[in-house]
Design a protein around this motif. Sequence first.
Motif, mmCIF file in Angstrom:
data_model
loop_
_atom_site.group_PDB
_atom_site.id
_atom_site.type_symbol
_atom_site.label_atom_id
_atom_site.label_comp_id
_atom_site.label_asym_id
_atom_site.label_seq_id
_atom_site.Cartn_x
_atom_site.Cartn_y
_atom_site.Cartn_z
ATOM 1 N N LEU A 177 0.826 -1.203 0.000
ATOM 2 C CA LEU A 177 0.000 0.000 0.000
ATOM 3 C C LEU A 177 0.859 1.251 0.000
ATOM 4 O O LEU A 177 0.572 2.213 -0.720
ATOM 5 N N TYR A 178 1.940 1.260 0.808
ATOM 6 C CA TYR A 178 2.702 2.507 0.933
ATOM 7 C C TYR A 178 3.356 2.913 -0.374
ATOM 8 O O TYR A 178 3.471 4.105 -0.665
ATOM 9 N N ASN A 230 2.125 2.167 -3.486
ATOM 10 C CA ASN A 230 1.083 2.537 -4.432
ATOM 11 C C ASN A 230 0.372 3.821 -4.040
ATOM 12 O O ASN A 230 -0.026 4.604 -4.907
ATOM 13 N N ALA A 231 0.214 4.062 -2.737
ATOM 14 C CA ALA A 231 -0.394 5.316 -2.299
ATOM 15 C C ALA A 231 0.449 6.508 -2.739
ATOM 16 O O ALA A 231 -0.080 7.522 -3.236
ATOM 17 N N MET A 281 -6.001 -0.490 -6.117
ATOM 18 C CA MET A 281 -6.117 -0.306 -4.672
ATOM 19 C C MET A 281 -7.536 -0.595 -4.204
ATOM 20 O O MET A 281 -7.756 -1.281 -3.204
ATOM 21 N N LEU A 339 -7.197 -4.015 -2.228
ATOM 22 C CA LEU A 339 -6.777 -3.684 -0.867
ATOM 23 C C LEU A 339 -7.886 -3.112 0.007
ATOM 24 O O LEU A 339 -7.696 -2.988 1.220
ATOM 25 N N PHE A 354 -7.730 0.649 3.740
ATOM 26 C CA PHE A 354 -6.977 -0.188 2.816
ATOM 27 C C PHE A 354 -6.015 -1.093 3.563
ATOM 28 O O PHE A 354 -5.349 -0.668 4.514
ATOM 29 N N SER A 387 -2.672 -3.701 3.954
ATOM 30 C CA SER A 387 -1.254 -3.355 3.853
ATOM 31 C C SER A 387 -0.581 -3.834 2.582
ATOM 32 O O SER A 387 0.244 -3.116 2.017
ATOM 33 N N SER A 388 -0.900 -5.058 2.122
ATOM 34 C CA SER A 388 -0.096 -5.596 1.024
ATOM 35 C C SER A 388 -0.727 -6.838 0.434
ATOM 36 O O SER A 388 -1.598 -7.474 1.041
ATOM 37 N N TRP A 442 -0.010 4.864 6.414
ATOM 38 C CA TRP A 442 -0.083 4.485 5.006
ATOM 39 C C TRP A 442 -1.467 4.809 4.445
ATOM 40 O O TRP A 442 -1.601 5.196 3.279
ATOM 41 N N ASN A 443 -2.502 4.625 5.256
ATOM 42 C CA ASN A 443 -3.835 4.978 4.801
ATOM 43 C C ASN A 443 -3.983 6.479 4.628
ATOM 44 O O ASN A 443 -4.721 6.938 3.757
ATOM 45 N N ALA A 485 -2.713 7.092 1.342
ATOM 46 C CA ALA A 485 -3.676 6.617 0.349
ATOM 47 C C ALA A 485 -4.804 7.621 0.160
ATOM 48 O O ALA A 485 -5.269 7.841 -0.970
#
Length: 699
Positions: free
Chosen positions: A283-284, A286-287, A320, A324, A331, A333-334, A430-431, A434
């Motif tokens: 996620l981190y 792609n965000a 995403m 996710l 979302f 994490s992975s 991370w969210n 996102a």
Amino acid sequence: MAERLKNQASAYLRQHAGNPVDWWPFGDSAFEEARRRDVPVFISIGYAACHWCHVMAHESFEDPEIARVLNRDFVSIKVDREERPDVDSAYMAATQALTGQGGWPMSVFTLPDGRTYYAGTYFPPRQLQGTPSFSQVLEAVSGAWRDRRSEVERSAEQIAAHLASNQAANRNLLGDLSATVRPPDADTGSARALEAAVEALAAAEDTEYGGFGGAPKFPPSPLLRFLLAHAHSGSPTAGTAAALAERTLTAMALGGIYDQVGGGFARYAVDRRWQVPHFEKMLYDNAQLLRIYAHFSRLAEDADVKALALRVTRGTARWMAAELAVPGGAFASSLDADTLVDGHRVEGATYVFTRAQLEAVLGAGSAALDLLDLDADDGASHRLPGSTLRFRAVPDEAQSRIWDDARTALAAARSERPQPERDGKVVAGWNGLAVAGLADAALALADAGMAEDWMLPAAEAAAGYLLEVHWDGRTLRRVSSDGQAQGIEGLLEDYAGVAEGLFALYAATGNPRWHHAAQELAAAAVERFLGPDGLSDTAREPEQIRQAQGGHSAANPLDDAVPSGTALLAGVLLTSASYGGPGRHRALAEGLVDHVRRAGPAIPQAVGWSMAVRQFLLDGPRELAVTGTDRTAVARLLSAGRSAGGPGLVIAHGEAGGVGLLEGRETEAPALAYVCRGMVCRRPVDSAPELEAELAGGN
């Protein structure tokens, strides 16, 4: 044996709940047990999407004999590095100090007080090419504890002293954050430092394949944010920054690191050409890349490159949302690097295709095949069961339509395959990134005539989840699982990351709810992480980590895969002040990024986000307030401002609702736009060309 792990928020910890190893989660109880039994501690650190973590788990932690030795001679702790980056950071530094390298799974042996005396990464079940087997390691480190205790103590003391010096260096790099008087040449020195950083990056660029350095290649996301910010400046090196960003972003968008069928980016490429990824999707990453490609789409001048950037923006956001999203709107994490095929974990099995498979789906004469740069050996040279899909060149409009049809067919075929597992834990920071990515992507796509109506509501749903599940008005929790917050208080990167997302969402929607929540989190971060001793990455650092670091708390201003908490906080405080928050916030922001004057030219890849904040400071930052009675006219001015203002533009619109930048600027006119610096505004304009000229004249 590992009953303690079965209800943990971390999927990685839960994956080990059935091991014969008597695992403990990281905490005081485990270290107290080690003291009671007078045994050392074994700390195994990894994460759910990690290929070699799964390998070591199967080879060693599922082995009854290895488990017997671990249970007899150690207290064993399992750590998810994503849930506990504070633990991971401390012991990664120790591992690198002892071995000269790091990675996951990480295998660390400590005293009962947390200080390291031996460490490594993956250990095989049998001795291999000079690497000892895990059983040999266990015998050696437990023997040293029993028979050479004083030597072990000295080693642990030396390692802790080394880590203490690292933390002291970080604090020295940050300098005195309490200073209220800036050096007279601060702006000039910073501008020169940023130009020197761009020149250093140009010298380090892989001019053939884009990016910086050789293999493996990671997306340099925080650094790309700086390059796009600098590209909008009036600096002599602005054009160089724009070209560096374009070459890297284009190469990644065409390569195998981007999933050309399903969207989204893998963690890194194992080769210089961005062709062969390590297939885990985080996620981190792609965000951040979602937001970066959205901004890049505004900068790109070539029509086909612009279209490519917009397609990647849309594809990453859709991935995403599809892969996710968790119930409630946040979302996960992975996705795992591996796919379980016939009982065996196979990396990339979901994603790759042989030529025969492609022809079976698309037809042997498909024009889509001519667009691809496929492996002649169907991936065998990369030990993959097929080739990754990547483009030979930037597709034009007609070729893009061909690929869209092919992509739909390939996605349907791929959906019939086994799919990678997902780590469903929600990480607050991370969210937050996102939310920012979705907000900015929604605007970029809408301004380009490619509106995705679901995207802003998805950003709002994720923001709402964070405020309802992770934030109680006083404390932010780092992780949640199944809609319940669990575990430690959020780190600096969490408070600042969520605030970053909320500010971006306010700029997109004009809803003052998001502005107020962002200001609350910014104030809470200052209160909790800035104290008499300066900045800290954690509000409550575990005693074991403090001991491991020689009695020092962590305050690392350098970026990793995600921006440092220091850099994120600086950006949030600058935005806070630009909207009318406490004036002290701007002074703190300046202090938090002052180190780029020294670090930028020397280690630019480690301070990308801080350099972006420093660039925004040099630009003002510019602020845009738009008011009016005609929604269409207001929207037109906002679109023009976003296109001309660059990624550092602070935007306010909608009801004033306590937003200082809007106070006193209500109007009965259809739409007025105010370009400001430090909330001091120029005369309002009411047309898009006038606004574009105002913003262009500010460079």
